[in-house]
Design an enzyme around this catalytic site. Structure first.
Site, PDB file in Angstrom:
ATOM      1  N   GLY A  31       0.812  -1.211   0.000  1.00 10.32           N
ATOM      2  CA  GLY A  31       0.000   0.000   0.000  1.00 10.32           C
ATOM      3  C   GLY A  31       0.838   1.250   0.000  1.00 10.32           C
ATOM      4  CB  CYS A  59      -5.753 -14.415  -2.170  1.00 14.23           C
ATOM      5  SG  CYS A  59      -5.272 -13.454  -3.613  1.00 14.23           S
ATOM      6  CE1 TYR A 119       2.291  -7.096  -9.683  1.00 14.25           C
ATOM      7  CE2 TYR A 119       0.543  -6.668  -8.106  1.00 14.25           C
ATOM      8  CZ  TYR A 119       1.535  -6.209  -8.944  1.00 14.25           C
ATOM      9  OH  TYR A 119       1.771  -4.875  -9.048  1.00 14.25           O
ATOM     10  CB  SER A 161       5.627  -8.558 -11.903  1.00 12.54           C
ATOM     11  OG  SER A 161       5.640  -8.076 -13.239  1.00 12.54           O
ATOM     12  CG  ASP A 208       4.348  -9.627 -16.390  1.00 13.44           C
ATOM     13  OD1 ASP A 208       4.869  -9.742 -15.263  1.00 13.44           O
ATOM     14  OD2 ASP A 208       3.758  -8.592 -16.760  1.00 13.44           O
ATOM     15  CG  ASP A 209       2.627 -11.072 -12.350  1.00 16.99           C
ATOM     16  OD1 ASP A 209       3.046 -10.197 -13.119  1.00 16.99           O
ATOM     17  OD2 ASP A 209       1.683 -10.880 -11.563  1.00 16.99           O
ATOM     18  CB  CYS A 263      -9.542 -12.984 -10.209  1.00 12.29           C
ATOM     19  SG  CYS A 263      -8.021 -13.829  -9.748  1.00 12.29           S
TER      20      CYS A 263
HETATM   21  P1  AMP Z   1      -2.136  -4.976 -17.331  1.00 17.74           P
HETATM   22  O1  AMP Z   1      -1.148  -4.084 -17.960  1.00 17.74           O
HETATM   23  O2  AMP Z   1      -3.397  -4.272 -16.965  1.00 17.74           O
HETATM   24  O3  AMP Z   1      -2.407  -6.231 -18.101  1.00 17.74           O
HETATM   25  O4  AMP Z   1      -1.542  -5.423 -15.911  1.00 17.74           O
HETATM   26  C1  AMP Z   1      -0.623  -6.459 -15.855  1.00 17.74           C
HETATM   27  C2  AMP Z   1       0.608  -6.017 -15.152  1.00 17.74           C
HETATM   28  O5  AMP Z   1       0.276  -5.398 -13.898  1.00 17.74           O
HETATM   29  C3  AMP Z   1       1.512  -7.185 -14.846  1.00 17.74           C
HETATM   30  O6  AMP Z   1       2.839  -6.791 -15.134  1.00 17.74           O
HETATM   31  C4  AMP Z   1       1.326  -7.457 -13.366  1.00 17.74           C
HETATM   32  O7  AMP Z   1       2.549  -7.769 -12.760  1.00 17.74           O
HETATM   33  C5  AMP Z   1       0.764  -6.179 -12.813  1.00 17.74           C
HETATM   34  N1  AMP Z   1      -0.417  -6.410 -11.919  1.00 17.74           N
HETATM   35  C6  AMP Z   1      -1.214  -7.462 -11.867  1.00 17.74           C
HETATM   36  N2  AMP Z   1      -2.191  -7.304 -10.943  1.00 17.74           N
HETATM   37  C7  AMP Z   1      -2.009  -6.098 -10.393  1.00 17.74           C
HETATM   38  C8  AMP Z   1      -2.690  -5.351  -9.364  1.00 17.74           C
HETATM   39  N3  AMP Z   1      -3.749  -5.830  -8.728  1.00 17.74           N
HETATM   40  N4  AMP Z   1      -2.192  -4.120  -9.060  1.00 17.74           N
HETATM   41  C9  AMP Z   1      -1.122  -3.628  -9.707  1.00 17.74           C
HETATM   42  N5  AMP Z   1      -0.448  -4.292 -10.673  1.00 17.74           N
HETATM   43  C10 AMP Z   1      -0.874  -5.507 -11.024  1.00 17.74           C
END
Ligand code: AMP
Length: 470
Positions: free
Chosen positions: A32, A243, A249, A290, A353-354, A444
């Protein structure tokens, strides 16, 4: 409101608890960044300091000095939509006939509105929109009739959803985990005291050691002199709903959750990713930070594949995720990640990526690598497609924003512009984490929730037994 936060509580033999809370919160900063708060109790009264911003910015040395006492709790709050809401910053405090209460909450209630209405009818007034205040009022109302253990048990019967809480009633520090154990909470020992914290890294920072996780449905009460603790198993559920995304992540890689080091888990998931969908390319490149542990596990099992950094992260750019508009998010990815040309130029690349949420990061990175000269870009993801929102405390965008919610993997592959795309299976996750499917929350991914969420499908009927009562 979706709050993905970090909580801590410490009971100590001496008066310097604020400094230890501060150090612990520093270790939990990844959970946070919007606000940080500490509430202590000196045996007579509470002291509090809650500020918007990072832990290091929120507290001056003088603030810590003012926070007198050997008992205290702390909180770091996750940004949601970028808006700053002072009234939702925590710990939440309330003073009433039976003393002073302070609460730090990680998670999200699914029946907060119902409970708020019921309490309002009984004359309670609310100062925030957050669900933590609902828990605080439930508890304060029960404490007029019952002792603390019974009051917490009654509150747990009424509030429904995910919560890992640190609570301070006068100078007594406690920790509670919801009956399904959705969010992490651990118990540890430090020199001169005991600690409850979201993740074990907080204990490492304090030179302490992990005793164990707080069990789902368990209340831990720390002795006020810091010497020990007592345990009360208040609610027993037939299953858990840990979770899985904490391991994938959210948690720090150097944390241990439920006996499993997060870094090792991610490497194992990377190995499984290779086993399930490995593709032979010249080089394996992680998305920093990540994807790094996944990529190292993946590349370790792959033969004849080089593992190299192909993207460099500008550490001064904030999290892309909280940018309010799509255009800003896209610009931020470019500002944050820049290619290392020599790693990818003229080569076939596997990017790891994760997770993919909206698809913004992946789409941009595939293009960035192509622009840097990669001849092929294959994408491998260390978790299954995210198809449904999280109501249990992780801010993951709405269903419509999730790229996988109404697309097949082939469609996502086209949308992202990758030469190939593969995700890890849910079975591989359960297997690597060594949990039965029924003990993990994968809402999710599956769209089936372990708690009763209005308008959503509920998982596993056994969990219905935990419906709230009046
Ligand atoms: P996106 O670009 O929206 O597809 O988000 C995916 C990326 O955000 C990945 O590199 C993840 O590591 C990271 N990610 C996944 N979940 C979260 C979250 N809840 N808050 C912030 N980052 C996230």
């Amino acid at each position: 409101m979706h709050e993905k936060c970090g909580v801590v509580g410490i009971a100590h033999a001496n008066d310097a608890v604020a400094r230890s809370l501060y150090d612990a919160m520093y270790a939990l900063q990844h959970r946070g960044q919007e606000a940080a708060g500490i509430v202590t109790h000196d045996g007579f009264q509470q002291h509090e300091h809650i500020e918007l911003g990072l832990v290091g910015d929120a507290f001056e040395a003088a603030d810590l000095e003012r926070l007198q006492g050997s008992a205290g709790i702390g909180h770091v709050r996750y940004p949601t939509d970028g808006s700053l809401d002072r009234s939702c910053a925590q710990p939440f405090t309330v003073s009433f006939k039976s003393g002073a209460l302070a609460l730090s909450h990680n998670g999200n209630l699914v029946n907060a509105d119902d409970r708020r209405d019921a309490l309002a009818e009984r004359g309670h007034t609310f100062t925030s929109t957050g669900d933590t205040e609902v828990i605080a009022h439930e508890l304060a109302a029960q404490l007029l009739e019952e002792d603390i253990v019974d009051a917490i048990e009654s509150t747990m019967q009424r509030v429904h959803g995910s919560y890992s809480l640190t609570i301070m009633h006068d100078d007594r520090v406690m920790g509670v985990r919801d009956p399904l154990g959705n969010r992490p909470l651990c118990l540890g020992r430090i020199p001169g005291g005991h600690v409850l914290a979201s993740e074990s890294v907080a204990l490492d920072t304090l030179g302490g050691e992990l005793i164990r996780e707080v069990r789902p449905g368990e209340l831990i009460i720390l002795d006020t002199d810091g010497s020990g603790y007592t345990s009360h198993q208040l609610v027993d559920a037939p299953n858990s709903a840990h979770c899985f995304f904490e391991w994938v992540y959210f948690a720090r890689p150097d944390s241990t959750i439920e006996g499993r080091l997060v870094y090792e888990m991610r490497r194992e998931l990377g190995r499984k990713l290779w086993a399930e969908s490995g593709v032979q390319t010249d080089v394996v490149v992680p998305v920093p930070d990540s994807g790094r542990a996944f990529a190292s596990g993946y590349a370790e099992t792959a033969t004849g594949v080089e593992f190299a950094e192909g993207l460099m992260k500008n550490r001064y750019v904030g999290r892309t995720f909280i940018m309010p508009t799509q255009a800003e998010r896209e610009r931020a990815v470019r500002a944050k990640l820049n290619p290392i040309k020599s790693t990818v130029e003229g080569k076939t690349v596997t990017l790891i990526d994760d997770s993919i949420v909206r698809g913004t990061t992946s789409r941009q990175l595939v293009q960035i690598l192509r622009d840097a000269g990669a001849t092929e870009v294959h994408l491998r993801i260390g978790s299954p497609p995210i198809t449904a929102p999280c109501y249990m405390g992780i801010d993951m965008a709405t269903r419509d924003e999730l790229i996988a919610h109404d697309r097949t993997i082939e469609e996502i592959e086209t949308e992202i512009g990758a030469d190939s795309l593969a995700y890890l299976s849910p079975e591989a996750i359960a297997d690597a984490l060594a949990f039965a499917f029924d003990d993990l929350c994968m809402a999710c991914v599956t769209g089936k929730y372990p708690y009763a969420v209005e308008g959503e499908e509920m998982d596993r009927s056994t969990k219905q037994a935990l419906a709230p009562s009046d």
